[in-house]
Design an enzyme around this catalytic site. Structure first.
Site, PDB file in Angstrom:
ATOM      1  N   ARG A  92       0.831  -1.211   0.000  1.00  0.00           N
ATOM      2  CA  ARG A  92       0.000   0.000   0.000  1.00  0.00           C
ATOM      3  C   ARG A  92       0.866   1.261   0.000  1.00  0.00           C
ATOM      4  O   ARG A  92       0.503   2.271  -0.613  1.00  0.00           O
ATOM      5  CB  ARG A  92      -0.971   0.018   1.178  1.00  0.00           C
ATOM      6  CG  ARG A  92      -2.060  -1.035   1.092  1.00  0.00           C
ATOM      7  CD  ARG A  92      -2.892  -0.896  -0.202  1.00  0.00           C
ATOM      8  NE  ARG A  92      -3.725  -2.052  -0.420  1.00  0.00           N
ATOM      9  CZ  ARG A  92      -3.470  -3.037  -1.277  1.00  0.00           C
ATOM     10  NH1 ARG A  92      -2.395  -3.017  -2.024  1.00  0.00           N
ATOM     11  NH2 ARG A  92      -4.300  -4.043  -1.402  1.00  0.00           N
ATOM     12  N   GLU A  95       2.040   1.469  -3.532  1.00  0.00           N
ATOM     13  CA  GLU A  95       0.923   1.926  -4.352  1.00  0.00           C
ATOM     14  C   GLU A  95       0.675   3.421  -4.155  1.00  0.00           C
ATOM     15  O   GLU A  95       0.471   4.162  -5.128  1.00  0.00           O
ATOM     16  CB  GLU A  95      -0.326   1.132  -3.962  1.00  0.00           C
ATOM     17  CG  GLU A  95      -1.576   1.487  -4.720  1.00  0.00           C
ATOM     18  CD  GLU A  95      -2.759   0.667  -4.231  1.00  0.00           C
ATOM     19  OE1 GLU A  95      -3.479   0.162  -5.103  1.00  0.00           O
ATOM     20  OE2 GLU A  95      -2.958   0.531  -3.003  1.00  0.00           O
ATOM     21  N   SER A 118      15.541  14.400   2.336  1.00  0.00           N
ATOM     22  CA  SER A 118      16.511  13.463   2.876  1.00  0.00           C
ATOM     23  C   SER A 118      15.825  12.297   3.569  1.00  0.00           C
ATOM     24  O   SER A 118      14.819  12.468   4.251  1.00  0.00           O
ATOM     25  CB  SER A 118      17.416  14.181   3.884  1.00  0.00           C
ATOM     26  OG  SER A 118      18.291  13.259   4.503  1.00  0.00           O
TER      27      SER A 118
END
Length: 155
Positions: A92, A95, A118
């Site tokens: 997830r 995604e 960073s």
């Protein structure tokens, strides 16, 4: 045997010991006074743990003292497989970055300039937020902005 153990083997022992002792990641983080996600990530092999803190964790987990230098050694970070993750939770995040990664990059460039966030000068936090339609997971990435600096090696 433990002195010759790899970091991955030690990580497996940590996971097993934590479950066997009924310890939470939060309890381990509290034992060393470090943030929850940093401690969890470190115990999963992504950060070195200073020896004095490693001793506390090794004791709490019931591991051999020879694990301390393995915990303190600089790790090979980003050790996840390079293939698309298959674990549903990790997928997830993958995604979400596929969907929002380009937009995040554009807005960072618009608000900060040409550069990156960073992941070294960085912290991450996770909170549970109650919601009428189901609890929400709130993840905060807090990374220093690093502008690109195009410098010739001949200067």
């Amino acid at each position: 045997m433990l002195g010759r153990m790899t970091r991955n083997q030690l990580t497996e022992q940590i996971v097993v010991a934590r479950l066997a002792k009924g310890l939470t990641w939060q309890e381990l983080a509290d034992a060393i006074g470090r943030p929850l996600l940093w401690t969890t990530s470190a115990l999963l092999g992504q950060h070195p743990i200073p020896a004095e803190l490693g001793r506390i964790l090794v004791d709490k987990l019931g591991l051999d003292e020879s694990a301390v230098p393995v915990l303190a050694a600089p790790p090979m970070r980003g050790g996840l497989p390079t293939a698309v993750p298959t674990d549903p939770t990790i997928y997830r995040f993958y995604e979400a970055l596929q969907v929002y990664g380009g937009a995040l990059k554009e807005v960072i460039a618009e608000q900060f300039g040409d550069g990156i966030m960073s992941a070294i000068n960085f912290s991450v936090d996770l909170q549970k937020k109650p919601h009428p339609s189901g609890d929400r997971v709130v993840v905060t990435f807090d990374g220093k902005f690093l502008p690109y600096q195009w410098v010739s090696s001949e200067q």
